[in-house]
Scaffold this active site. Structure first.
Site, mmCIF file in Angstrom:
data_model
loop_
_atom_site.group_PDB
_atom_site.id
_atom_site.type_symbol
_atom_site.label_atom_id
_atom_site.label_comp_id
_atom_site.label_asym_id
_atom_site.label_seq_id
_atom_site.Cartn_x
_atom_site.Cartn_y
_atom_site.Cartn_z
ATOM 1 N N GLU A 118 52.887 43.750 39.312
ATOM 2 C CA GLU A 118 52.250 45.048 39.108
ATOM 3 C C GLU A 118 51.494 45.488 40.356
ATOM 4 O O GLU A 118 51.015 44.652 41.128
ATOM 5 C CB GLU A 118 51.268 44.973 37.932
ATOM 6 C CG GLU A 118 51.979 44.836 36.604
ATOM 7 C CD GLU A 118 51.045 44.839 35.405
ATOM 8 O OE1 GLU A 118 51.436 45.384 34.375
ATOM 9 O OE2 GLU A 118 49.935 44.281 35.477
ATOM 10 N N CYS A 159 40.428 45.178 37.589
ATOM 11 C CA CYS A 159 40.390 43.842 38.216
ATOM 12 C C CYS A 159 40.668 42.760 37.191
ATOM 13 O O CYS A 159 40.038 42.715 36.135
ATOM 14 C CB CYS A 159 38.998 43.564 38.784
ATOM 15 S SG CYS A 159 38.549 44.635 40.104
HETATM 16 N N1 SAH Z 1 43.292 35.812 44.218
HETATM 17 C C1 SAH Z 1 42.520 36.752 44.975
HETATM 18 C C2 SAH Z 1 43.014 38.156 44.810
HETATM 19 C C3 SAH Z 1 42.775 38.757 43.444
HETATM 20 S S1 SAH Z 1 41.635 40.027 43.639
HETATM 21 C C4 SAH Z 1 41.062 36.609 44.632
HETATM 22 O O1 SAH Z 1 40.737 35.824 43.759
HETATM 23 O O2 SAH Z 1 40.225 37.209 45.287
HETATM 24 C C5 SAH Z 1 41.183 40.391 42.029
HETATM 25 C C6 SAH Z 1 39.691 40.388 41.871
HETATM 26 O O3 SAH Z 1 39.367 40.647 40.485
HETATM 27 C C7 SAH Z 1 39.097 39.032 42.213
HETATM 28 O O4 SAH Z 1 37.828 39.182 42.739
HETATM 29 C C8 SAH Z 1 39.014 38.432 40.833
HETATM 30 O O5 SAH Z 1 38.157 37.348 40.802
HETATM 31 C C9 SAH Z 1 38.550 39.605 40.025
HETATM 32 N N2 SAH Z 1 38.761 39.428 38.600
HETATM 33 C C10 SAH Z 1 39.636 38.621 37.998
HETATM 34 N N3 SAH Z 1 39.548 38.740 36.659
HETATM 35 C C11 SAH Z 1 38.578 39.640 36.409
HETATM 36 C C12 SAH Z 1 38.037 40.184 35.229
HETATM 37 N N4 SAH Z 1 38.477 39.806 34.014
HETATM 38 N N5 SAH Z 1 37.049 41.093 35.350
HETATM 39 C C13 SAH Z 1 36.620 41.490 36.561
HETATM 40 N N6 SAH Z 1 37.108 41.012 37.719
HETATM 41 C C14 SAH Z 1 38.074 40.085 37.648
#
Ligand code: SAH
Length: 344
Positions: free
Chosen positions: A93, A334
Site C-alpha cells: 500500500e 501510521c
Molecule cells: N519501519 C519503519 C517505517 C514505518 S514508519 C519505522 O518503524 O520507522 C511508520 C510509523 O508509524 C513508525 O513510526 C511506526 O512506529 C508508526 N506506527 C506504527 N503503528 C502505529 C500505530 N498503530 N499508531 C501510530 N503510529 C504507528
C-alpha cells in the site's frame, strides 16, 4: 541471460551500457527521462529512441510495472490510499496526503515487515520480501499518473523497514533525485526507521542529505522492549548514540516519532525521562496519537494527557509537535498499512 530491471539501475549504469554498445551518450539521457520523468510502461513508447536500441533494450531489460488494484479516497481529508499489485502477485500500500506545503507520498519498502512492533499492522502477517528499487519508484510514478499531478515529497513510512532493505532504498533515493530523471530534492525525502543502529551509521556516511526519523516510542529500554522487539538487539543508549553520531556527521536534525499509547508510555514521568535523554540534541519530537489496528486493543491517549506530555517536553525545551492524523476512515494512518484486503 536473465533480463535486468531497467528502472532499478542508476543513470551511470545505463550510461555505461549505452557506451559499451557504442551508442551515442545522449541516448542514456533520453532513456532515463522516458523511464523516470515520463514514466513509460514499455520501450516501444520511447519515441525518439532508435528501433535498434529499442530492440536491444527489449532483449536485455524489462520495465517493471506495478498496478493499482484498489484506490480509496478519504472523505475527511482527501487522503488517497492505493493498494498495488506487484508483478509476482504480492500486494503493498501507498498513501498520498495533502499538506500545506504540497502533496506527500508515503511509500512502502517491503512486502510485510520483520520488525514485529506490537502496535503496527504492517508486520502482523509476517515478512515476505524486500521491494526492488523500481517497485518503490513505481509507487510514486503511478500515483502521479493517477492523480495527474506532481508529488514533491516522499516519506518512507509505509509498510516495511527501509533500512532493512538498505541497498535498494539507497538506489531508490539516488534514482528519484537524479537530475536526469524525476529530480526530486533530497531534502524532500524522509526515511523512518525503528532503529537499526548499524544502518544509521552507514547512512550517516552516504553523504545524501535526506531527513531521518526514528521511531522511538519509549523513554527507556523496559517500555521499548515491551512494544518493539528491535529494542532487544540495541538499547536505547546505543540507538541515541548512533543518532548523535549521525547529527555530528551530517549536521542534520533528527525527528523522533513517539506513538502515544495509553497506560504504556504517556505518563508525566515518561515525558520527563524522554526529555532528559534528548536534552541538548539537534532533534524534534513528533507525538502521534496511536491509531487503532484490528489485532490490538491499544487505547489512544486522552487529549488532556497528550497535551500534558507535550507541555512537559516543551517546557524542557525539547522541540515538539503533535502529528495530525490523516486518512483514518480508510485505514491509511501510521501503522495501519498492511497490503492485503483485510482492512477495509
Ligand atoms: N519501519 C519503519 C517505517 C514505518 S514508519 C519505522 O518503524 O520507522 C511508520 C510509523 O508509524 C513508525 O513510526 C511506526 O512506529 C508508526 N506506527 C506504527 N503503528 C502505529 C500505530 N498503530 N499508531 C501510530 N503510529 C504507528
Amino acid at each position: 541471460m536473465a533480463k535486468k530491471d531497467i528502472k532499478s539501475i542508476s543513470y551511470e549504469e545505463l550510461s555505461d551500457w549505452i557506451q559499451k554498445n557504442n551508442y551515442k551518450k545522449f541516448r542514456a539521457d533520453q532513456i532515463f527521462s522516458w523511464l523516470h520523468e515520463k514514466n513509460v510502461v514499455s520501450f516501444g513508447q520511447m519515441k525518439n529512441v532508435s528501433k535498434q536500441i529499442i530492440q536491444q533494450l527489449n532483449t536485455e531489460f524489462y520495465i517493471n510495472n506495478i498496478k493499482i488494484q484498489k484506490k480509496l479516497v478519504s472523505s475527511i481529508d482527501d487522503t488517497v490510499k492505493y493498494l498495488c499489485m506487484l508483478e509476482d502477485g504480492e500486494c503493498i500500500e501507498s498513501v498520498v496526503m495533502e499538506y500545506a506545503f504540497g502533496k506527500t507520498i508515503c511509500i512502502s519498502s517491503q512486502v510485510g515487515c520483520k520488525m514485529g512492533c506490537s502496535f503496527c499492522a504492517s508486520g502482523k502477517a509476517g515478512y515476505i520480501r524486500n521491494l526492488t528499487t523500481s517497485e518503490m519508484l513505481d509507487q510514486l510514478y503511478i500515483s502521479q499518473r493517477d492523480l495527474n499531478c506532481s508529488i514533491g515529497n516522499i516519506v518512507l513510512m509505509g509498510i516495511g523497514e527501509p533500512l532493512d532493505n538498505y541497498d535498494n532504498f539507497i538506489k531508490f533515493v539516488k534514482n528519484v533525485s537524479d537530475p536526469k530523471g524525476r529530480n526530486l530534492g533530497l531534502r524532500h525525502i524522509t526515511v523512518s526507521t525503528c532503529g537499526l543502529v548499524d544502518k544509521i551509521d552507514r547512512l550517516a556516511n552516504e553523504n545524501i542529505p535526506i531527513n531521518l526519523s526514528i521511531s522511538l516510542h519509549a523513554p527507556n529500554d523496559m517500555i521499548r522492549k515491551s512494544i518493539m522487539p528491535i529494542a532487544k538487539k540495541w538499547s536505547i543508549d546505543q540507538l541515541l548514540s548512533a543518532c548523535r553520531r549521525y547529527i555530528e556527521k551530517t549536521n542534520r536534525r533528527i525527528t523522533f516519532e513517539y506513538a502515544c499509547i495509553d497506560s504504556v508510555n504517556v505518563l508525566d514521568k515518561h515525558a520527563i525521562e524522554l526529555a532528559g535523554r534528548l536534552k541538548g540534541m539537534l532533534c524534534h519530537v513528533n507525538l502521534i496519537p496511536v491509531n487503532s489496528i484490528s489485532e490490538e486493543s491499544f487505547k489512544e491517549t486522552e487529549n488532556i494527557q497528550l497535551n500534558r506530555f507535550f507541555d512537559i517536553l516543551k517546557n524542557k525545551r525539547i522541540p515538539v509537535t503533535i502529528r495530525r492524523t490523516l486518512g483514518q476512515d480508510i485505514n491509511a494512518s501510521c501503522g495501519q498499512l498492511r497490503g492485503n484486503y483485510l482492512d477495509v
